[in-house]
Write an enzyme that holds these catalytic residues in place. Structure first.
Site, PDB file in Angstrom:
ATOM      1  N   TYR A   1      44.064  26.041  41.314  1.00  0.00           N
ATOM      2  CA  TYR A   1      44.361  27.133  42.242  1.00  0.00           C
ATOM      3  C   TYR A   1      45.768  27.628  41.987  1.00  0.00           C
ATOM      4  O   TYR A   1      46.698  26.824  41.867  1.00  0.00           O
ATOM      5  CB  TYR A   1      44.240  26.658  43.692  1.00  0.00           C
ATOM      6  CG  TYR A   1      43.028  27.252  44.369  1.00  0.00           C
ATOM      7  CD1 TYR A   1      42.879  28.643  44.408  1.00  0.00           C
ATOM      8  CD2 TYR A   1      42.048  26.454  44.943  1.00  0.00           C
ATOM      9  CE1 TYR A   1      41.755  29.205  44.998  1.00  0.00           C
ATOM     10  CE2 TYR A   1      40.932  27.019  45.530  1.00  0.00           C
ATOM     11  CZ  TYR A   1      40.789  28.401  45.562  1.00  0.00           C
ATOM     12  OH  TYR A   1      39.683  28.960  46.132  1.00  0.00           O
TER      13      TYR A   1
ATOM     14  N   GLU B   1      47.132  30.829  43.633  1.00  0.00           N
ATOM     15  CA  GLU B   1      47.357  32.080  44.369  1.00  0.00           C
ATOM     16  C   GLU B   1      48.828  32.446  44.317  1.00  0.00           C
ATOM     17  O   GLU B   1      49.705  31.599  44.495  1.00  0.00           O
ATOM     18  CB  GLU B   1      46.882  31.924  45.817  1.00  0.00           C
ATOM     19  CG  GLU B   1      45.386  32.160  45.925  1.00  0.00           C
ATOM     20  CD  GLU B   1      44.774  31.584  47.180  1.00  0.00           C
ATOM     21  OE1 GLU B   1      44.907  30.357  47.371  1.00  0.00           O
ATOM     22  OE2 GLU B   1      44.168  32.348  47.936  1.00  0.00           O
TER      23      GLU B   1
ATOM     24  N   ASP C   1      40.864  54.945  33.704  1.00  0.00           N
ATOM     25  CA  ASP C   1      40.088  53.708  33.569  1.00  0.00           C
ATOM     26  C   ASP C   1      39.616  53.676  32.113  1.00  0.00           C
ATOM     27  O   ASP C   1      38.719  54.428  31.723  1.00  0.00           O
ATOM     28  CB  ASP C   1      38.904  53.756  34.536  1.00  0.00           C
ATOM     29  CG  ASP C   1      37.973  52.555  34.392  1.00  0.00           C
ATOM     30  OD1 ASP C   1      38.085  51.824  33.379  1.00  0.00           O
ATOM     31  OD2 ASP C   1      37.114  52.369  35.267  1.00  0.00           O
TER      32      ASP C   1
ATOM     33  N   THR D   1      38.819  46.838  31.553  1.00  0.00           N
ATOM     34  CA  THR D   1      38.221  45.511  31.474  1.00  0.00           C
ATOM     35  C   THR D   1      38.725  44.910  30.165  1.00  0.00           C
ATOM     36  O   THR D   1      39.298  45.610  29.325  1.00  0.00           O
ATOM     37  CB  THR D   1      36.676  45.559  31.444  1.00  0.00           C
ATOM     38  OG1 THR D   1      36.268  46.405  30.372  1.00  0.00           O
ATOM     39  CG2 THR D   1      36.111  46.081  32.750  1.00  0.00           C
TER      40      THR D   1
ATOM     41  N   LYS E   1      35.143  44.532  26.622  1.00  0.00           N
ATOM     42  CA  LYS E   1      34.359  45.529  25.884  1.00  0.00           C
ATOM     43  C   LYS E   1      34.952  45.672  24.478  1.00  0.00           C
ATOM     44  O   LYS E   1      34.891  44.718  23.699  1.00  0.00           O
ATOM     45  CB  LYS E   1      34.300  46.841  26.674  1.00  0.00           C
ATOM     46  CG  LYS E   1      33.599  46.678  28.038  1.00  0.00           C
ATOM     47  CD  LYS E   1      33.401  47.992  28.741  1.00  0.00           C
ATOM     48  CE  LYS E   1      32.653  47.850  30.044  1.00  0.00           C
ATOM     49  NZ  LYS E   1      33.488  47.591  31.214  1.00  0.00           N
TER      50      LYS E   1
ATOM     51  N   ARG F   1      35.250  38.243  30.027  1.00  0.00           N
ATOM     52  CA  ARG F   1      34.853  39.173  31.085  1.00  0.00           C
ATOM     53  C   ARG F   1      35.939  39.200  32.159  1.00  0.00           C
ATOM     54  O   ARG F   1      36.266  38.167  32.738  1.00  0.00           O
ATOM     55  CB  ARG F   1      33.521  38.682  31.667  1.00  0.00           C
ATOM     56  CG  ARG F   1      32.811  39.617  32.595  1.00  0.00           C
ATOM     57  CD  ARG F   1      31.356  39.210  32.696  1.00  0.00           C
ATOM     58  NE  ARG F   1      30.695  39.455  31.426  1.00  0.00           N
ATOM     59  CZ  ARG F   1      30.223  40.635  31.024  1.00  0.00           C
ATOM     60  NH1 ARG F   1      30.339  41.682  31.807  1.00  0.00           N
ATOM     61  NH2 ARG F   1      29.651  40.773  29.850  1.00  0.00           N
TER      62      ARG F   1
HETATM   63  N1  DSN Z   1      28.551  48.120  33.164  1.00  0.00           N
HETATM   64  C1  DSN Z   1      29.548  48.757  32.355  1.00  0.00           C
HETATM   65  C2  DSN Z   1      28.947  49.560  31.267  1.00  0.00           C
HETATM   66  O1  DSN Z   1      27.925  49.171  30.761  1.00  0.00           O
HETATM   67  O2  DSN Z   1      29.502  50.577  30.884  1.00  0.00           O
HETATM   68  C3  DSN Z   1      30.491  49.578  33.155  1.00  0.00           C
HETATM   69  O3  DSN Z   1      30.960  48.827  34.209  1.00  0.00           O
END
Ligand code: DSN
Length: 412
Positions: free
Chosen positions: A50, A52, A196, A222, A225, A231
């Site tokens: 933990y 925080e 984003d 994120t 990707k 993730r």
């Molecule tokens: N689920 C993602 C995508 O496939 O683009 C976006 O959050």
């Protein structure tokens, strides 16, 4: 692996997933295959801790090691994106977005974002999502003919609606985004600008897509990707918003950070800083161009006519097959994509008239343009004629390609 003995159900499901990854061509544009090192950090005992708070300012003892990890992740992210402040704690892209909105806005304020049906994201303003429940949403779309963002139209809507924040970025937009133009529009209506870049972060990181950082108050992403990490989410911002963003992430929206994931983010960022990653990101784009070119050669219609990034969006209407059917037929053949609405889609979101196809995973597997063209040919065959005979023939060819381009070594 002791899981094999203690929990055979979960062990089996994991083994089956590994097998699925090896034997299929994963072309979901938002996915990637992480390195063994990223996986190692994610599976480490840091998950037990933990922490925080933030490095040096925690609410728990024993944080000396996780402090090191989080500081390294922050420094590496800053080096990659040349941004003034970074928060690496968001558990996901959605968490990064809600924390950013709540750092800058009050509930009920107006957010202008790209419509989901035109390639935007749920968190950019949708009635079923927190974005649409807590905020007043004004959507912008893409031009009906070119399928590109019409910046003049965006400006018109912004000046009429005077949003408090404009969000740019997309999850199914195959073209470059002009962040400078968005900044001019945001300035004209005195709105915050947030980008984003969840989908394109890996391309931005290596200068292969225009950079939002100089123009935006806040940039979210994120890490799983095109960045090819674990993730999770991340927020970058100008110094003046640093404490508002940090407070909004914790204690505003989250509790304990996932320190094992933050360690994996740090490992991913080290990989992104390498020259190899530049070659990878370049190849992702080159492969996607090859995919688009070959699909077009075979008479397949693409939204916007092509791609500048890691994904293409196929307009299936001329082939008289729905996105749902095309996704299922391709999956049966061993090619995994997702059905996706196309701009102004007459079909329902669970049916759709399109499929979204991306090259990040196959590029990780070592595919170059020639291999991708072969895959494009297989995709075209299936969506033109999803008969059992074609699907079975294509599946045989997919198996051969999977052997020729093996999944990351060391992950077995
Ligand atoms: N689920 C993602 C995508 O496939 O683009 C976006 O959050």
């Amino acid at each position: 692996m002791s899981l094999k003995k203690t929990d055979t159900e979960i062990y089996k499901a994991i083994q089956n997933e590994i097998d699925r990854q090896h034997k299929n061509l994963e072309m979901i544009a938002s996915e990637n295959y992480t390195s063994p090192e990223v996986l190692e950090a994610m599976g480490s005992p840091l998950t037990d801790k933990y922490a925080e708070g933030y490095p040096g300012r925690r609410y728990y003892g024993g944080c000396e090691n996780v402090d090191i990890v989080e500081n390294i992740a922050i420094e590496r992210a800053k080096e990659i994106f040349k941004c003034e402040h970074v928060n690496v704690q968001p558990h996901s892209g959605s968490q990064a977005n809600i924390a950013s909105y709540l750092a800058l806005l009050d509930i009920g304020d107006k957010i202008m974002g790209m419509d989901l049906s035109c390639g935007g994201h749920l968190t950019h303003g949708h009635p079923l999502n927190f974005s649409g429940k807590y905020f007043d949403i004004v959507p912008y779309g893409v031009d009906k003919k070119s399928h590109r963002i019409d910046y003049e139209k965006v400006r018109e809507i912004a000046l009429k609606e005077r949003p408090d924040l404009i969000v740019c970025g997309a999850s199914a937009y195959p073209r470059e985004i002009d962040f400078k133009k968005f900044k001019e529009i945001a300035d004209e209506c005195d709105a915050y600008l947030m980008a984003d870049i969840a989908h394109i972060a890996g391309l931005v990181a290596k200068g292969l897509h225009p950079d939002p950082v100089p123009y935006c108050d806040v940039v979210t992403t994120t890490t799983h990707k095109t960045l090819r990490g674990p993730r999770g989410g991340m927020i970058m911002c100008k110094k003046e918003y640093a404490s508002a963003i940090d407070r909004s992430v914790f204690p505003g929206n989250q509790g304990g950070p996932l320190m094992h994931v933050i360690a994996a983010k740090a490992v991913c960022f080290k990989e992104v800083l390498s020259e190899d990653f530049k070659d990878y990101a370049k190849q992702v784009i080159a492969n996607c161009r090859a995919l688009a070119g070959e699909l077009k050669n075979r008479g397949i219609k693409l939204i916007s006519g092509g791609t500048d990034n890691h994904l293409v969006l196929v307009d299936l209407r001329p082939l008289e097959i729905t996105g749902k059917k095309a996704e299922a037929a391709l999956q049966a053949a061993g090619i995994v994509v997702n059905k996706n609405s196309i701009p102004y889609d007459p079909a329902k979101p669970l049916v759709t008239s399109g499929i979204r196809i991306g090259t990040p995973v196959l590029t990780t597997r070592g595919f170059k343009e020639e291999g991708i063209k072969t895959v494009a040919g297989l995709i075209a065959r299936v969506i033109k004629d999803p008969s059992e005979e074609i699907i079975s023939d294509v599946n045989g060819k997919v198996r051969e390609l999977c052997k020729k381009y093996p999944h990351n070594k060391g992950r077995e």
